[in-house]
Scaffold this active site. Structure first.
Site, mmCIF file in Angstrom:
data_model
loop_
_atom_site.group_PDB
_atom_site.id
_atom_site.type_symbol
_atom_site.label_atom_id
_atom_site.label_comp_id
_atom_site.label_asym_id
_atom_site.label_seq_id
_atom_site.Cartn_x
_atom_site.Cartn_y
_atom_site.Cartn_z
ATOM 1 N N ASP A 73 0.819 -1.208 0.000
ATOM 2 C CA ASP A 73 0.000 0.000 0.000
ATOM 3 C C ASP A 73 0.858 1.267 0.000
ATOM 4 O O ASP A 73 0.437 2.295 -0.528
ATOM 5 C CB ASP A 73 -0.929 -0.005 1.216
ATOM 6 C CG ASP A 73 -2.058 -1.017 1.071
ATOM 7 O OD1 ASP A 73 -2.336 -1.442 -0.065
ATOM 8 O OD2 ASP A 73 -2.665 -1.381 2.097
ATOM 9 N N ASN A 147 -4.416 8.999 1.930
ATOM 10 C CA ASN A 147 -4.845 8.441 3.216
ATOM 11 C C ASN A 147 -5.166 9.515 4.242
ATOM 12 O O ASN A 147 -6.297 9.634 4.698
ATOM 13 C CB ASN A 147 -3.756 7.528 3.791
ATOM 14 C CG ASN A 147 -4.002 6.067 3.471
ATOM 15 O OD1 ASN A 147 -4.977 5.709 2.819
ATOM 16 N ND2 ASN A 147 -3.101 5.217 3.933
ATOM 17 N N ARG A 158 6.456 15.260 24.990
ATOM 18 C CA ARG A 158 5.303 15.874 25.644
ATOM 19 C C ARG A 158 4.231 16.227 24.611
ATOM 20 O O ARG A 158 4.496 16.233 23.406
ATOM 21 C CB ARG A 158 5.728 17.147 26.382
ATOM 22 C CG ARG A 158 6.325 18.214 25.478
ATOM 23 C CD ARG A 158 6.769 19.422 26.276
ATOM 24 N NE ARG A 158 7.300 20.465 25.395
ATOM 25 C CZ ARG A 158 7.765 21.634 25.834
ATOM 26 N NH1 ARG A 158 7.760 21.895 27.127
ATOM 27 N NH2 ARG A 158 8.221 22.522 24.988
ATOM 28 N N ARG A 175 -5.056 19.724 23.748
ATOM 29 C CA ARG A 175 -3.717 19.270 24.123
ATOM 30 C C ARG A 175 -3.696 17.756 23.911
ATOM 31 O O ARG A 175 -4.522 17.022 24.465
ATOM 32 C CB ARG A 175 -3.402 19.613 25.578
ATOM 33 C CG ARG A 175 -3.305 21.111 25.839
ATOM 34 C CD ARG A 175 -2.910 21.406 27.290
ATOM 35 N NE ARG A 175 -1.523 21.027 27.539
ATOM 36 C CZ ARG A 175 -1.122 20.132 28.447
ATOM 37 N NH1 ARG A 175 -2.025 19.518 29.204
ATOM 38 N NH2 ARG A 175 0.157 19.856 28.613
ATOM 39 N N THR A 188 -9.032 3.156 7.317
ATOM 40 C CA THR A 188 -8.607 1.819 7.753
ATOM 41 C C THR A 188 -7.106 1.764 7.987
ATOM 42 O O THR A 188 -6.544 0.671 8.135
ATOM 43 C CB THR A 188 -8.998 0.758 6.704
ATOM 44 O OG1 THR A 188 -8.534 1.164 5.413
ATOM 45 C CG2 THR A 188 -10.504 0.571 6.659
ATOM 46 N N TYR A 190 -3.919 4.556 9.784
ATOM 47 C CA TYR A 190 -3.530 5.111 11.088
ATOM 48 C C TYR A 190 -4.759 5.540 11.892
ATOM 49 O O TYR A 190 -4.833 5.352 13.104
ATOM 50 C CB TYR A 190 -2.587 6.288 10.846
ATOM 51 C CG TYR A 190 -1.882 6.839 12.071
ATOM 52 C CD1 TYR A 190 -1.885 6.183 13.295
ATOM 53 C CD2 TYR A 190 -1.181 8.049 11.976
ATOM 54 C CE1 TYR A 190 -1.211 6.702 14.397
ATOM 55 C CE2 TYR A 190 -0.505 8.570 13.071
ATOM 56 C CZ TYR A 190 -0.528 7.895 14.282
ATOM 57 O OH TYR A 190 0.132 8.407 15.363
ATOM 58 N N ALA A 191 -5.746 6.108 11.224
ATOM 59 C CA ALA A 191 -6.945 6.589 11.915
ATOM 60 C C ALA A 191 -7.664 5.458 12.638
ATOM 61 O O ALA A 191 -8.183 5.639 13.741
ATOM 62 C CB ALA A 191 -7.887 7.271 10.926
ATOM 63 N N SER A 193 -6.267 2.811 13.885
ATOM 64 C CA SER A 193 -5.452 2.467 15.057
ATOM 65 C C SER A 193 -5.704 3.427 16.209
ATOM 66 O O SER A 193 -5.493 3.080 17.370
ATOM 67 C CB SER A 193 -3.970 2.478 14.684
ATOM 68 O OG SER A 193 -3.682 1.536 13.675
#
Length: 293
Positions: A73, A147, A158, A175, A188, A190-191, A193
């Site tokens: 991909d 994507n 941080r 934050r 389907t 990173y989002a 996850s």
């Protein structure tokens, strides 16, 4: 042969014997079938295949009727961004891991590509995002994504702080480790996850998915694909911007990231029998019988 597909470009970046063999085999098969073949230049360098005409992405955009990506991909995402403006349709042969986008199995690529050439393909349009970074009112960076666009804390240990605006209206100050702005295609990736929603490719929406927000009430939100999303990095915070996980830009306090739907769309050609839900069942192991302890 499907009317209009006379010349096919083959793209396969990875420097591996498997990719080199697959590109070579498909090129010879297409040549025997009477199809003109182009090999993308970096692919030729990586695989050592120099017996076919070579072309860079700009030339593929003007000369090829179809581009076939052999790889994972990630390779497909690169090709999609490079060719979207030229409206060249893409098909993908999976030599990677998941294969959400490269949905043609290697073992049946001759048959499946043959079906596409015979005019039995399913055509699907996917939206892309275009983004620009404004610093002091001037654009200092611009990129596209199939994507997602990700605002991230980068190497910092941080959280960062930023404001979210949609169509010029202030939504919230957050934050967190960052936020993912995702297309349905990227929902389907990173989002997902980050506990974002899975959006069917037919949904014309943009998902806003926080990354580890420092509040229990921040949840993913899906907005219209006609909205303009703006992220403003708060003072004393630097951040990183990622586009499909491949292009990166170092952002600073006060930078404004504006994201909107691109005017370009990506055309995918699938072989007969393609089903989005079948892909989800296979790749996400839905309906799998649980193992007994």
């Amino acid at each position: 042969m499907q009317k209009g597909i006379q010349r096919i470009a083959l793209i396969g970046k990875y420097q591996s014997p498997e990719v080199a063999e697959a590109v070579s085999r498909l090129a010879l098969h297409l040549k025997d079938a009477g199809v003109d073949v182009l090999i993308e230049r970096e692919t030729a360098t990586a695989t050592g295949i120099v017996s076919f005409p070579l072309a860079d992405f700009a030339e593929i955009g003007t000369r090829a009727d179809l581009a076939v990506v052999l790889g994972g991909d990630g390779s497909f995402l690169t090709a999609a961004r490079r060719l979207a403006a030229q409206s060249v349709p893409l098909a993908g042969v999976n030599l990677g891991r998941l294969g959400f986008l490269t949905d043609i199995p290697l073992e049946s690529m001759f048959e499946r590509i043959g079906e596409i050439l015979a005019g039995r393909s399913l055509r699907e349009e996917r939206m892309l995002l275009e983004a620009e970074v404004l610093r002091g009112g001037e654009c200092v960076f611009r990129a596209m994504a199939l994507n997602d666009v990700v605002l991230s804390k980068g190497e910092s240990g941080r959280m960062i702080e930023f404001e979210l605006h949609v169509d010029g209206e202030f939504v919230y100050s957050q934050r967190s480790d960052g936020i993912i702005v995702s297309t349905p295609t990227g929902s389907t990736a990173y989002a997902m996850s980050a506990n974002g929603p899975i959006l069917h490719p037919g949904v014309t929406g943009i998902a806003l998915v926080p990354l580890c927000p420092h509040a229990l009430t921040h949840r993913p939100v899906t907005v219209s694909d006609q909205c303009q999303v703006e992220l403003v990095i708060a003072p004393r915070h630097d951040a990183q911007l990622h586009f499909d996980g491949q292009e990166r830009f170092d952002a600073h306090a006060g930078d404004r990231l504006r994201i909107r739907r691109s005017a370009h769309t990506l055309s995918l050609l699938h072989p007969p029998g393609y089903s989005y839900f079948s892909i989800l069942r296979e790749k996400l192991h839905w309906s799998t019988t649980p193992r007994l302890a």
